[in-house]
Scaffold this motif. Structure first.
Motif, PDB file in Angstrom:
ATOM      1  N   HIS A  84      84.851   0.547 -11.272  1.00 11.40           N
ATOM      2  CA  HIS A  84      83.825   1.346 -10.625  1.00 11.40           C
ATOM      3  C   HIS A  84      84.415   2.631 -10.057  1.00 11.40           C
ATOM      4  N   SER A 142      81.614   5.035 -14.056  1.00 12.73           N
ATOM      5  CA  SER A 142      82.498   3.883 -14.149  1.00 12.73           C
ATOM      6  C   SER A 142      83.195   3.881 -15.498  1.00 12.73           C
ATOM      7  N   ASN A 180      77.169   4.652 -13.533  1.00 18.25           N
ATOM      8  CA  ASN A 180      77.260   3.556 -12.568  1.00 18.25           C
ATOM      9  C   ASN A 180      76.083   2.585 -12.679  1.00 18.25           C
ATOM     10  N   PHE A 206      77.167   0.038 -14.996  1.00 16.78           N
ATOM     11  CA  PHE A 206      78.090  -0.847 -14.276  1.00 16.78           C
ATOM     12  C   PHE A 206      77.324  -1.904 -13.497  1.00 16.78           C
ATOM     13  N   GLU A 207      76.308  -1.450 -12.725  1.00  9.99           N
ATOM     14  CA  GLU A 207      75.532  -2.377 -11.884  1.00  9.99           C
ATOM     15  C   GLU A 207      74.894  -3.483 -12.730  1.00  9.99           C
ATOM     16  N   GLU A 257      87.258   6.351 -11.564  1.00 11.13           N
ATOM     17  CA  GLU A 257      87.051   5.291 -12.553  1.00 11.13           C
ATOM     18  C   GLU A 257      88.234   5.168 -13.524  1.00 11.13           C
TER      19      GLU A 257
END
Lengths: 332, 357
Positions: free
Chosen positions: B15, B20, B35, B38-39, B300
């Motif tokens: 992250h 990311s 991101n 990523f989540e 990142e």
């Protein structure tokens, strides 16, 4: 007395390996260096320099033995000139037996309990016996049979949609007259290719073909398992045997935790075989059932160690240094 | 039926402040991802695809499906009716069988390297050696040094040579044939940038248009140096990947952690290796991880990146960002670091202005 202590202090770890293509042995030796544990690496190639039987390592000098490999290849001056003659093969076989006759003397001169794996069992391992042993200890194995007739195969295909043929011994590389090498791999037998099979043939091992989800290679060392899952199912090329490496789309190799009951049963098999170390091949089917395939006591563990970041070379060196320290303690 | 995305343990999410990174440590690739992705991927490590869609909202179904499709297409994961709990995480432990893994030697023709210190050093199973030649050198003068390691376990030698029109690729091929440990050759101050392969395409000869005429040329952070692999990623979790277990012999024969570091530990003719290795000052920077460094900790790229502790944005703050990094994890833009007005004072401090035209 002073002499005796000095002598006992010089006990070493003995590593039987080969001079080339052995990064695993190289790494274990360097870890032993790091831990300042004395060791003697005896490569099969070294036997060609022996002047006398006195050169053989003596039992009292050795604390523990790790038997990794015999030899990579005999020195080139002993390679045979005329290739591809029947006598040639007999002579090659003869030289291998001659070499083994000397090499395996070590199995008898150094106490058996000092060996990580019992070397006599290791050198005479029988695949069918190991499969039966695994079954005896409660592990599931693929249906296995040895057959000599097409009619038996036809009958078996009624119970199992597909069978595979595997050697009872080791896979070999076959060379043709142009020195092209052919690798022996697992072959599938089903209704569509049955017509190619002769009515009667040499005793052959067949197994039910398990629809695998992935394979597991478990490295066993000193009671613990370090396992790796091998995913090849996306890749038609490697579906039957993951040794058909694909450079562009290699199989995924990731750390894996075998269920405790599978590990318990495998541990018993290894104990029964007097193996302190080895690689175990398993297969997992679509329903999550585990099938035991085989044990390879001299398994190349670099291919598990590195992808899973297990540091198995370091762990092997630690197991060997434990044996060294133990020996050192009891003899002082 | 519930469906789950199993992401392989050797595909790691890192992250960053604004973006990311998805690092495929097995195939040595990495993917710069938003991101949001990523989540979603992080959420899918604990929940089913259906739960994930419910959690992030039906409106995002298409986006979520595309993220999953991406992971599956790149073979970084697979869909199954459960999350396979036997697929355990990787233990990113890091260790080596030697107190010194890499050595940089700034070659000086006037020095004799056949001494006790160098002998002791390479008896430690050092893995890699970089021989940097800032000035023109006769290959026959250099060869005895390369051959000194023939009976050692050293695996890799990298040669850095200045461009010399009289040295042909054939000459280099001869060197490599005789010394198979030489696995790469860099030619600096060359007329043009190019990469050639010799010795059956196993050894790269990289020509660089810029000069490497002093240690001040080092420490550059560039995406071309990024590497997505297990060794770097695991070491980066615990140590400074630029300085940990590294040792250098500088142009004048002084021992340093890296040629660019101010601190030296004596001359190779005068000090014992064991004393140098015991000196706590040698290891002062070894434990400074990217996660501890200002700005880098928000970046990142931190676990695929190299580092530099010799040239810092704030010379007095050992936890400050490498001076020669032009990337901002807050804007995701690469700028020319030497043109950044905030870096001018630090450049003066290190005397780097002459380096940059």
């Amino acid at each position: 007395m002073g002499n005796k202590i000095a002598l006992l202090m010089s006990r070493k770890i003995l590593i039987l390996s080969q001079a080339y293509l052995e990064t695993t042995t190289d790494a274990v030796c360097q870890w032993l260096d790091y831990y300042q544990v004395p060791f003697l690496r005896l490569n099969g190639e070294d036997l060609f320099q022996w002047e006398s039987l006195d050169a053989i390592p003596q039992n009292e000098d050795i604390a523990a033995v790790w038997y990794r490999r015999k030899v990579f290849q005999f020195p080139s001056k002993y390679s045979l000139k005329k290739e591809h003659t029947p006598t040639n093969y007999t002579l090659k076989r003869f030289l291998i037996d001659e070499f083994n006759g000397l090499h395996s003397l070590l199995f008898h001169t150094i106490d058996r309990q000092k060996w990580l794996n019992d070397p006599v069992i290791e050198d005479n391992l029988n695949k069918l016996h190991v499969l039966m042993l695994a079954k005896e200890y409660g592990l599931q194995i693929p249906f296995t049979e040895v057959v000599t007739r097409k009619t038996s195969v036809v009958a078996l295909l009624e119970q199992h949609p597909e069978l595979i043929v595997k050697p009872l011994g080791e896979c070999i590389m076959v060379e043709d007259e142009n020195d092209t090498k052919f690798k022996m791999l697992t072959v599938v037998v089903n209704a569509s290719n049955l017509h190619r099979m002769p009515d009667q043939f040499f005793p052959s091992m067949v197994q039910e073909k398990v629809e695998k989800k992935y394979e597991v290679r478990a490295f066993y060392l000193d009671g613990a398992f370090y396992s790796m899952a091998i995913f090849s199912q996306n890749n038609q090329k490697t579906k039957d045997d993951f040794r058909n490496y694909d450079q562009e789309r290699p199989n995924r190799t990731v750390p894996y935790q075998l269920p405790a009951d599978v590990e318990g049963k495998l541990r018993k098999v290894m104990q029964e075989l007097h193996f302190g170390t080895g690689s175990i091949d398993l297969m997992v089917d679509r329903h999550g059932a585990y099938y035991f395939l085989e044990v390879n006591p001299a398994g190349q563990f670099g291919m598990v160690s590195f992808p899973c970041n297990y540091y198995l070379e370091k762990k092997m060196a630690q197991v060997l240094s434990k044996a060294y320290l133990y020996e050192k303690e009891i003899h002082q | 039926m519930m469906e789950f995305l199993n992401i392989y343990a050797n595909c790691q999410l890192v992250h960053g402040a604004n973006m990311s990174l998805l690092c495929d440590l097995q195939l040595h690739k990495f993917y710069h991802i938003p991101n949001d992705t990523f989540e979603v991927l992080q959420y899918l490590k604990q929940h089913s695809i259906q739960d994930c869609i419910a959690h992030f909202g039906e409106d995002n179904q298409e986006a979520i499906d595309s993220y999953i499709h991406f992971v599956v297409k790149k073979e970084m994961g697979f869909i199954d009716d459960r999350l396979l709990e036997q697929l355990i995480p990787i233990d990113f432990q890091w260790d080596r069988f030697t107190p010194v893994t890499n050595v940089i030697l700034e070659y000086n023709e006037r020095l004799n390297y056949a001494n006790k210190f160098v002998g002791d050093l390479f008896d430690l199973n050092v893995q890699a050696l970089e021989i940097r030649c800032y000035h023109t050198v006769q290959l026959d003068h250099l060869l005895p040094l390369v051959e000194m390691f023939n009976d050692k376990t050293l695996r890799v030698i990298k040669l850095i040579l200045p461009y010399d029109g009289s040295i042909s690729l054939n000459d280099l091929e001869t060197v490599v044939k005789k010394n198979p440990r030489v696995k790469s050759i860099w030619i600096h101050d060359a007329p043009e940038h190019k990469v050639e392969k010799i010795f059956n395409d196993t050894v790269a000869v990289v020509s660089l248009a810029r000069p490497i005429n002093a240690c001040t040329a080092c420490g550059e952070i560039s995406s071309s140096y990024f590497q997505s692999n297990m060794e770097l990623f695991s070491e980066s979790q615990h140590y400074n990947t630029c300085l940990n277990r590294k040792l250098s012999i500088d142009y004048n024969g002084y021992i340093r952690n890296c040629p660019s570091m101010e601190q030296h530990f004596g001359h190779m003719e005068e000090v014992e290796l064991s004393a140098v290795l015991k000196d706590p000052l040698l290891k002062e920077y070894w434990g400074i991880r990217k996660d501890d460094i200002d700005t880098c900790r928000d970046c990142e790229f931190r676990h695929v990146c190299t580092d530099c502790r010799a040239y810092l944005e704030e010379p007095e703050n050992r936890y400050s960002k490498p001076l020669k990094c032009g990337y901002s994890p807050y804007t995701n833009e690469w700028d020319v670091w030497s043109e950044n007005p905030l870096k001018q004072a630090a450049m003066d401090h290190y005397g780097l202005r002459s380096l940059v035209k």
